[in-house]
Design a protein around this motif. Structure first.
Motif, PDB file in Angstrom:
ATOM      1  N   ILE A   1     -52.247  16.914  12.394  1.00  0.00           N
ATOM      2  CA  ILE A   1     -53.584  16.805  12.254  1.00  0.00           C
ATOM      3  C   ILE A   1     -54.678  17.323  13.062  1.00  0.00           C
ATOM      4  O   ILE A   1     -55.712  18.070  13.145  1.00  0.00           O
ATOM      5  CB  ILE A   1     -53.857  15.181  12.072  1.00  0.00           C
ATOM      6  CG1 ILE A   1     -53.180  14.639  10.983  1.00  0.00           C
ATOM      7  CG2 ILE A   1     -55.592  14.885  11.988  1.00  0.00           C
ATOM      8  CD1 ILE A   1     -53.492  12.910  10.825  1.00  0.00           C
ATOM      9  N   MET A   2     -53.895  17.324  14.389  1.00  0.00           N
ATOM     10  CA  MET A   2     -54.887  18.019  15.434  1.00  0.00           C
ATOM     11  C   MET A   2     -54.988  19.570  15.478  1.00  0.00           C
ATOM     12  O   MET A   2     -55.815  20.045  15.575  1.00  0.00           O
ATOM     13  CB  MET A   2     -54.067  17.760  17.116  1.00  0.00           C
ATOM     14  CG  MET A   2     -54.359  16.360  17.369  1.00  0.00           C
ATOM     15  SD  MET A   2     -55.882  15.917  17.911  1.00  0.00           S
ATOM     16  CE  MET A   2     -55.980  14.895  16.207  1.00  0.00           C
ATOM     17  N   ASP A   3     -53.901  20.250  14.956  1.00  0.00           N
ATOM     18  CA  ASP A   3     -53.855  21.825  14.308  1.00  0.00           C
ATOM     19  C   ASP A   3     -54.876  21.898  13.435  1.00  0.00           C
ATOM     20  O   ASP A   3     -55.387  23.012  13.165  1.00  0.00           O
ATOM     21  CB  ASP A   3     -52.362  21.912  14.024  1.00  0.00           C
ATOM     22  CG  ASP A   3     -51.088  21.897  15.025  1.00  0.00           C
ATOM     23  OD1 ASP A   3     -51.649  21.972  16.293  1.00  0.00           O
ATOM     24  OD2 ASP A   3     -50.168  21.597  14.544  1.00  0.00           O
ATOM     25  N   ALA A   4     -55.293  21.052  12.525  1.00  0.00           N
ATOM     26  CA  ALA A   4     -56.516  21.391  11.463  1.00  0.00           C
ATOM     27  C   ALA A   4     -57.577  21.171  12.305  1.00  0.00           C
ATOM     28  O   ALA A   4     -58.565  21.699  11.804  1.00  0.00           O
ATOM     29  CB  ALA A   4     -56.022  20.422  10.286  1.00  0.00           C
ATOM     30  N   ILE A   5     -57.766  20.242  13.281  1.00  0.00           N
ATOM     31  CA  ILE A   5     -58.952  19.928  13.957  1.00  0.00           C
ATOM     32  C   ILE A   5     -59.489  20.977  14.716  1.00  0.00           C
ATOM     33  O   ILE A   5     -60.493  21.273  15.143  1.00  0.00           O
ATOM     34  CB  ILE A   5     -59.125  18.452  14.388  1.00  0.00           C
ATOM     35  CG1 ILE A   5     -58.808  17.507  13.189  1.00  0.00           C
ATOM     36  CG2 ILE A   5     -60.406  18.146  15.105  1.00  0.00           C
ATOM     37  CD1 ILE A   5     -58.731  16.084  13.789  1.00  0.00           C
TER      38      ILE A   5
ATOM     39  N   SER B   1     -55.969   2.356  25.730  1.00  0.00           N
ATOM     40  CA  SER B   1     -57.077   2.967  24.739  1.00  0.00           C
ATOM     41  C   SER B   1     -57.297   4.320  25.411  1.00  0.00           C
ATOM     42  O   SER B   1     -57.565   5.547  24.864  1.00  0.00           O
ATOM     43  CB  SER B   1     -58.147   2.237  24.303  1.00  0.00           C
ATOM     44  OG  SER B   1     -58.929   1.877  25.492  1.00  0.00           O
ATOM     45  N   ALA B   2     -57.441   4.236  26.835  1.00  0.00           N
ATOM     46  CA  ALA B   2     -57.731   5.458  27.432  1.00  0.00           C
ATOM     47  C   ALA B   2     -56.732   6.447  27.627  1.00  0.00           C
ATOM     48  O   ALA B   2     -56.890   7.500  27.446  1.00  0.00           O
ATOM     49  CB  ALA B   2     -58.183   4.913  29.018  1.00  0.00           C
ATOM     50  N   ALA B   3     -55.478   5.966  27.686  1.00  0.00           N
ATOM     51  CA  ALA B   3     -54.234   7.005  27.526  1.00  0.00           C
ATOM     52  C   ALA B   3     -54.205   7.657  26.228  1.00  0.00           C
ATOM     53  O   ALA B   3     -53.909   8.848  26.116  1.00  0.00           O
ATOM     54  CB  ALA B   3     -52.889   6.076  27.819  1.00  0.00           C
ATOM     55  N   ARG B   4     -54.531   6.716  25.225  1.00  0.00           N
ATOM     56  CA  ARG B   4     -54.412   7.770  23.964  1.00  0.00           C
ATOM     57  C   ARG B   4     -55.441   8.327  23.845  1.00  0.00           C
ATOM     58  O   ARG B   4     -55.339   9.602  22.935  1.00  0.00           O
ATOM     59  CB  ARG B   4     -54.452   6.689  22.802  1.00  0.00           C
ATOM     60  CG  ARG B   4     -53.122   5.759  22.463  1.00  0.00           C
ATOM     61  CD  ARG B   4     -53.069   4.658  21.442  1.00  0.00           C
ATOM     62  NE  ARG B   4     -51.798   4.155  21.367  1.00  0.00           N
ATOM     63  CZ  ARG B   4     -51.550   2.970  20.621  1.00  0.00           C
ATOM     64  NH1 ARG B   4     -52.522   2.499  20.042  1.00  0.00           N
ATOM     65  NH2 ARG B   4     -50.258   2.602  20.412  1.00  0.00           N
ATOM     66  N   ALA B   5     -56.679   8.120  24.127  1.00  0.00           N
ATOM     67  CA  ALA B   5     -57.921   9.206  24.106  1.00  0.00           C
ATOM     68  C   ALA B   5     -57.543  10.413  25.051  1.00  0.00           C
ATOM     69  O   ALA B   5     -57.712  11.528  24.608  1.00  0.00           O
ATOM     70  CB  ALA B   5     -59.078   8.380  24.401  1.00  0.00           C
ATOM     71  N   THR B   6     -56.987  10.195  26.273  1.00  0.00           N
ATOM     72  CA  THR B   6     -56.666  11.336  27.148  1.00  0.00           C
ATOM     73  C   THR B   6     -55.443  12.026  26.179  1.00  0.00           C
ATOM     74  O   THR B   6     -55.392  13.382  26.531  1.00  0.00           O
ATOM     75  CB  THR B   6     -55.978  10.868  28.401  1.00  0.00           C
ATOM     76  OG1 THR B   6     -57.229  10.032  28.980  1.00  0.00           O
ATOM     77  CG2 THR B   6     -55.790  11.931  29.416  1.00  0.00           C
TER      78      THR B   6
ATOM     79  N   ASP C   1     -53.983  17.470  23.882  1.00  0.00           N
ATOM     80  CA  ASP C   1     -53.606  18.198  22.915  1.00  0.00           C
ATOM     81  C   ASP C   1     -54.552  19.223  22.535  1.00  0.00           C
ATOM     82  O   ASP C   1     -54.113  20.478  22.221  1.00  0.00           O
ATOM     83  CB  ASP C   1     -53.058  17.214  21.802  1.00  0.00           C
ATOM     84  CG  ASP C   1     -52.286  18.048  20.852  1.00  0.00           C
ATOM     85  OD1 ASP C   1     -51.211  18.243  20.966  1.00  0.00           O
ATOM     86  OD2 ASP C   1     -52.940  18.439  19.788  1.00  0.00           O
ATOM     87  N   LEU C   2     -55.868  18.740  22.403  1.00  0.00           N
ATOM     88  CA  LEU C   2     -56.792  19.597  21.974  1.00  0.00           C
ATOM     89  C   LEU C   2     -57.143  20.748  22.984  1.00  0.00           C
ATOM     90  O   LEU C   2     -57.297  21.942  22.745  1.00  0.00           O
ATOM     91  CB  LEU C   2     -58.392  18.931  21.815  1.00  0.00           C
ATOM     92  CG  LEU C   2     -58.365  18.154  20.726  1.00  0.00           C
ATOM     93  CD1 LEU C   2     -59.425  17.096  20.535  1.00  0.00           C
ATOM     94  CD2 LEU C   2     -58.392  18.611  19.307  1.00  0.00           C
ATOM     95  N   VAL C   3     -56.930  20.571  24.107  1.00  0.00           N
ATOM     96  CA  VAL C   3     -57.249  21.398  25.265  1.00  0.00           C
ATOM     97  C   VAL C   3     -55.847  22.498  25.448  1.00  0.00           C
ATOM     98  O   VAL C   3     -55.893  23.522  25.291  1.00  0.00           O
ATOM     99  CB  VAL C   3     -57.406  20.804  26.628  1.00  0.00           C
ATOM    100  CG1 VAL C   3     -57.527  21.864  27.758  1.00  0.00           C
ATOM    101  CG2 VAL C   3     -59.064  20.082  26.550  1.00  0.00           C
ATOM    102  N   GLU C   4     -54.671  21.739  25.438  1.00  0.00           N
ATOM    103  CA  GLU C   4     -53.574  22.727  25.689  1.00  0.00           C
ATOM    104  C   GLU C   4     -52.921  23.386  24.615  1.00  0.00           C
ATOM    105  O   GLU C   4     -52.537  24.391  25.005  1.00  0.00           O
ATOM    106  CB  GLU C   4     -52.418  21.570  26.597  1.00  0.00           C
ATOM    107  CG  GLU C   4     -52.771  20.857  27.708  1.00  0.00           C
ATOM    108  CD  GLU C   4     -52.163  19.801  28.187  1.00  0.00           C
ATOM    109  OE1 GLU C   4     -51.016  19.520  27.632  1.00  0.00           O
ATOM    110  OE2 GLU C   4     -52.271  18.870  29.500  1.00  0.00           O
TER     111      GLU C   4
END
Length: 322
Positions: free
Chosen positions: A208-212, A245-250, A255-258
């Motif tokens: 899903i991240m690969d699509a976003i 919640s903070a860990a999951r957001a991070t 993933d979006l950055v790296e």
């Protein structure tokens, strides 16, 4: 005896001559004090003149900073300050944090350079409700036109992400909504993206991240990744829902950055714990809805323009359904 009169005469003449010199050259030491006083007065008036000259741009920045700090104006940039801002209405009624989404005042960030007109407008406008669907009658045609352009830009991002999700067969568990903050890509149901009490993305989440990520990487918008949890207590290794919640957001941000190549200076992450649920019930469906990660594509427009987008988006949706 004749010597004494001459001596006395010379003595009297000498004293008389000396007195004449003193009359011609009076004591002028008072002028030093006078000049010191004049210098001090000049310095005082220079200081008063400098204090009377106000840098308008710096004054507006100070005014906006104070207004944001007291919760009166929503900041349009990444807030690096620590702590929590509680709005004035929440302090007066003693309710503390609001659990109603329509009253939640999320943090925000926007890209671009400072705009003095936007700052001046933000300083005189109260915090906009992100879910407001009424177009103010005082809105100018220029603001409405700018809001339509911004909404079209966000809708194009939404369409591109949906197309990528459809290609990869990952259209479920992803929701989209537009409010005054921008476009929210909502990843609902933590089991789809994370294992129990873990911040590591699952294989499906990475697809899903690969699509976003490709769409966000090429957009001109800042992104806020916001983690949320349900009201149940967290277990090890996270002591509270705040950490979880903070860990999951991070994890989503990394993933979006790296892997996704999202510019690191255009993205932020924050964990809200269970303080901002979408559903108040305790059913499985409610818990699943509250257990989510929101990827918010933030609007680039100032607050007055962005506040018009919910009503315009609702009108567009109504026209499509009609």
């Amino acid at each position: 005896m004749s010597a004494n009169p001459r001596g006395r005469g010379r003595g009297r003449g000498g004293r008389k001559q000396g007195g004449h010199d003193e009359a011609e050259h009076p004591d002028e030491r008072w002028m030093a004090s006078y000049m010191d006083m004049i210098t001090v007065l000049m310095c005082m008036f220079l200081v008063l003149f400098a204090m009377s000259t106000v840098d308008q741009q710096k004054y507006i920045q100070l005014k906006n900073s104070l207004a944001t700090g007291f919760g009166e104006v929503r900041s349009q940039k990444v807030d690096t300050a620590s702590g929590t801002v509680v709005t004035k209405d929440q302090v007066e009624d003693g309710s503390g944090y609001s659990v109603d989404k329509s009253q939640a005042d999320h943090s925000s960030a926007s890209s671009g350079e400072e705009n003095s007109n936007a700052e001046a407008g933000a300083a005189t406008t109260a915090t906009a409700d992100p879910t407001n669907t009424a177009v103010p009658t005082t809105a100018t045609k220029a603001d409405v036109a700018a809001a339509k352009r911004e909404l079209d830009d966000l809708r194009a991002i939404e369409s591109a992400i949906k197309a990528n999700l459809a290609k990869s067969g990952q259209t479920s568990n992803v929701q989209f909504t537009v409010d005054a903050r921008g476009l929210t890509v909502r990843l609902v149901g933590s089991e789809t993206y994370f294992t129990t009490n873990s911040a590591d993305l699952s294989d499906q989440a990475k697809r899903i991240m690969d699509a976003i990520a490709p769409v966000l990487r090429t957009s001109s918008h800042d992104v806020s990744v916001e983690g949320h949890a349900d009201q149940r207590n967290s277990t090890a290794p996270y002591a509270t829902n705040w950490e979880l919640s903070a860990a999951r957001a991070t994890g989503v941000l990394r993933d979006l950055v790296e892997r996704g190549g999202m510019p690191a200076d255009h993205i932020q992450s924050v964990g809200f714990g269970s303080s901002r649920p979408l559903a108040k019930g305790g059913t499985d469906a409610d818990l699943t809805l509250n257990r989510r990660v929101d990827i918010v594509v933030l609007s680039n427009q100032d607050q007055d323009v962005s506040a018009l987008m919910p009503a315009l988006a609702k009108a567009q949706d109504g026209a499509r359904q009609g």
